[in-house]
Design a protein around this motif. Structure first.
Motif, mmCIF file in Angstrom:
data_model
loop_
_atom_site.group_PDB
_atom_site.id
_atom_site.type_symbol
_atom_site.label_atom_id
_atom_site.label_comp_id
_atom_site.label_asym_id
_atom_site.label_seq_id
_atom_site.Cartn_x
_atom_site.Cartn_y
_atom_site.Cartn_z
ATOM 1 N N ALA A 63 70.334 12.749 52.994
ATOM 2 C CA ALA A 63 70.828 13.985 51.813
ATOM 3 C C ALA A 63 70.886 13.066 50.696
ATOM 4 O O ALA A 63 70.807 13.704 49.602
ATOM 5 C CB ALA A 63 72.079 14.311 52.439
ATOM 6 N N GLN A 64 71.367 11.982 50.633
ATOM 7 C CA GLN A 64 71.543 11.129 49.484
ATOM 8 C C GLN A 64 70.281 10.954 48.801
ATOM 9 O O GLN A 64 69.865 10.926 47.469
ATOM 10 C CB GLN A 64 72.389 9.873 49.735
ATOM 11 N N ARG A 65 69.356 10.281 49.527
ATOM 12 C CA ARG A 65 67.911 10.008 49.111
ATOM 13 C C ARG A 65 67.240 10.978 48.441
ATOM 14 O O ARG A 65 66.346 10.842 47.397
ATOM 15 C CB ARG A 65 67.047 9.179 50.190
ATOM 16 N N LEU A 66 67.359 12.324 49.222
ATOM 17 C CA LEU A 66 66.478 13.722 48.604
ATOM 18 C C LEU A 66 67.327 14.252 47.577
ATOM 19 O O LEU A 66 66.855 15.566 47.359
ATOM 20 C CB LEU A 66 65.959 14.433 49.964
ATOM 21 N N ARG A 67 68.280 13.813 47.066
ATOM 22 C CA ARG A 67 69.109 14.518 45.985
ATOM 23 C C ARG A 67 68.215 14.944 44.832
ATOM 24 O O ARG A 67 68.352 16.122 44.314
ATOM 25 C CB ARG A 67 70.182 13.619 45.375
ATOM 26 N N ASP A 68 67.145 14.319 44.517
ATOM 27 C CA ASP A 68 66.049 14.607 43.363
ATOM 28 C C ASP A 68 65.189 15.639 43.839
ATOM 29 O O ASP A 68 64.073 15.702 42.843
ATOM 30 C CB ASP A 68 65.895 13.164 42.594
ATOM 31 N N CYS A 69 65.105 15.997 44.930
ATOM 32 C CA CYS A 69 63.819 16.826 45.833
ATOM 33 C C CYS A 69 64.525 18.201 46.042
ATOM 34 O O CYS A 69 65.731 18.364 46.370
ATOM 35 C CB CYS A 69 63.430 16.196 46.900
#
Length: 462
Positions: free
Chosen positions: A355-361
């Motif tokens: 969830a953190q890593r994909l915040r910009d997706c």
């Protein structure tokens, strides 16, 4: 309207405008049913007609019960419903006291006066992704009847593809909605963890099980979602106006490995079309995807849950379980408790990290299934079944093991002329936004009819 409705949205609109009736839709659904495809464990055309007549009478009296009023809808034979026994793909009916009464989702269908067409075939206790079942037979893929339709919601997908239902309720523990939807050229929706109730659904995994829908189009999924989400029907999530600036994260690595000929090419063509329409493709390593697949491969999280159900609540069922399922159940008993608990903790950890890593997706995008639908007869060999089952579920399991919501849409055809799916994953709680994106993607790629064409004339494989 004399021809079968091409999709749910068209049928709902025609009903609202009084251009057709529920009785007409029921007649078309009944005429479309092909017994040789083996979609249903319980096919009940008289009940369908009766429910359609009730919907027409209510509409004539000025009553509007919701968007699914009078619409043919099928139920995976893992949903409890009054009037039908529940077998969950096993040779015996489960105890009636618990499994012949409506659960919450079925009750919503009843309140809207949907025309339930019957119970669709499933893998026994939903415990594999290919759609085979020695007790009831494997539903056949309409694109090639010698091949599987995917599972475990195999009959659900076939019911929609053949036209006997305009919407199908299924379940998804590691891909059991998205795999058959992709393999038959349909759209499928898996809800995020905890979004919809699982009461009244025979459990496989309390951690991973989610209900969901199979339909012809993303627009249909949105309509079905609006009809069943929450306490009362709401408007379907509207499509995004376009894909300009939409950020699609495309993970590198294992999700592309071992793909059948033509699968990668079909997905890449679809991605190129989305990029040309304004989407940004962010190709990158996503370690959490790799971690989720590793947990899926190494720890059978669902097996102990199912073994407990069979050993403590369904006396005698273990003795009749499909041997390919019994083999995996027995292996599940060998997993130490600490390892199972550690795997659950790992799922929670990688879900948070993803969830953190994909915040910009706006969505994580992969091939839905890397495997072309295998031939039914080839799956009789245990080693071939195990390899195909693992590969079929590998990419879809990412959503369950990262607790994400997921949609699959038709991307094209593989080298064998069989459907390939494009998977869009979003964080739990963002289902409406994911469906808005899916509809915008569908506008670019086209529906299954646009992108895949119609299944070829029947190739009899039975």
């Amino acid at each position: 309207m004399t021809d079968p409705a091409p999709d749910l949205a068209t049928a709902v609109d025609a009903l609202a405008r009084r251009r057709t009736t529920a009785a007409d839709l029921a007649a078309q659904a009944i005429a479309a049913h092909d017994p040789e495809l083996n979609a249903y464990a319980a096919w009940t055309p008289e009940a369908t007609r009766s429910q359609a007549a009730a919907a027409d009478a209510a509409r004539a009296a000025g009553v509007d019960t919701g968007p699914l009023m009078g619409v043919p809808v099928s139920l995976k034979d893992i949903y409890a419903a009054a009037g039908w026994p529940t077998h969950a793909g096993s040779p015996k009916a489960l105890p009636a006291a618990r499994w012949e009464r409506d659960g919450p989702l079925v009750a919503k269908l009843r309140r809207q006066l949907a025309a339930i067409t019957g119970k669709t075939n499933t893998v026994e206790f939903a415990f594999s992704g290919l759609g085979t079942n020695p007790h009831w037979g494997a539903p056949r893929n309409p694109w090639d009847r010698s091949r599987v339709a995917g599972g475990s919601s195999s009959g659900a997908a076939v019911s929609v593809r053949e036209g006997s239902a305009l919407l199908a309720l299924g379940t998804d523990t590691a891909g059991s909605i998205r795999v058959p939807a992709a393999m038959t050229g349909l759209a499928g929706l898996k809800l995020g963890a905890g979004r919809w109730p699982t009461e009244g659904i025979v459990p496989l995994s309390h951690l991973l099980d989610t209900p969901g829908l199979i339909a012809r189009t993303a627009r249909d999924l949105a309509l079905g979602y609006g009809a069943l989400d929450g306490d009362a029907p709401t408007a379907a999530p509207a499509a995004l106006p376009d894909l300009t600036g939409v950020r699609l994260c495309v993970p590198t690595g294992v999700v592309w490995d071992d793909a059948s000929p033509g699968v990668t090419e079909a997905v890449e063509r679809a991605l190129s079309a989305l990029e040309a329409a304004g989407a940004r493709l962010l190709r990158r390593d996503v370690p959490e995807v790799e971690a989720a697949i590793e947990v899926f491969r190494t720890t059978n999280l669902a097996g102990p849950d199912l073994y407990r159900l069979l050993a403590t609540e369904l006396d005698g069922w273990l003795d009749t379980v499909d041997p390919s399922i019994r083999q995996r159940l027995d292996k599940a008993t060998e997993v130490p408790a600490w390892q199972w608990l550690a795997a659950r903790a790992r799922v929670a950890e990688v879900s948070r990290d993803a969830a953190q890593r994909l915040r910009d997706c706006d969505a994580l995008v992969t091939p839905t299934v890397a495997l072309s639908p295998p031939e039914v007869e080839a799956m009789q060999a245990p080693d071939r079944f195990a390899a195909a089952n693992g590969l079929a579920l590998r990419n879809t399991a990412v959503a369950n093991y990262l607790t994400m919501a997921g949609v699959t849409l038709p991307a094209g055809l593989d080298a064998a002329g069989l459907p390939v799916g494009l998977q869009l994953l979003g964080q739990p709680g963002t289902e409406a936004r994911l469906l808005a994106l899916a509809q915008a993607v569908e506008r670019v790629l086209g529906t299954a009819d646009d992108r895949l064409g119609a299944p070829p004339a029947p190739t009899r494989g039975r």
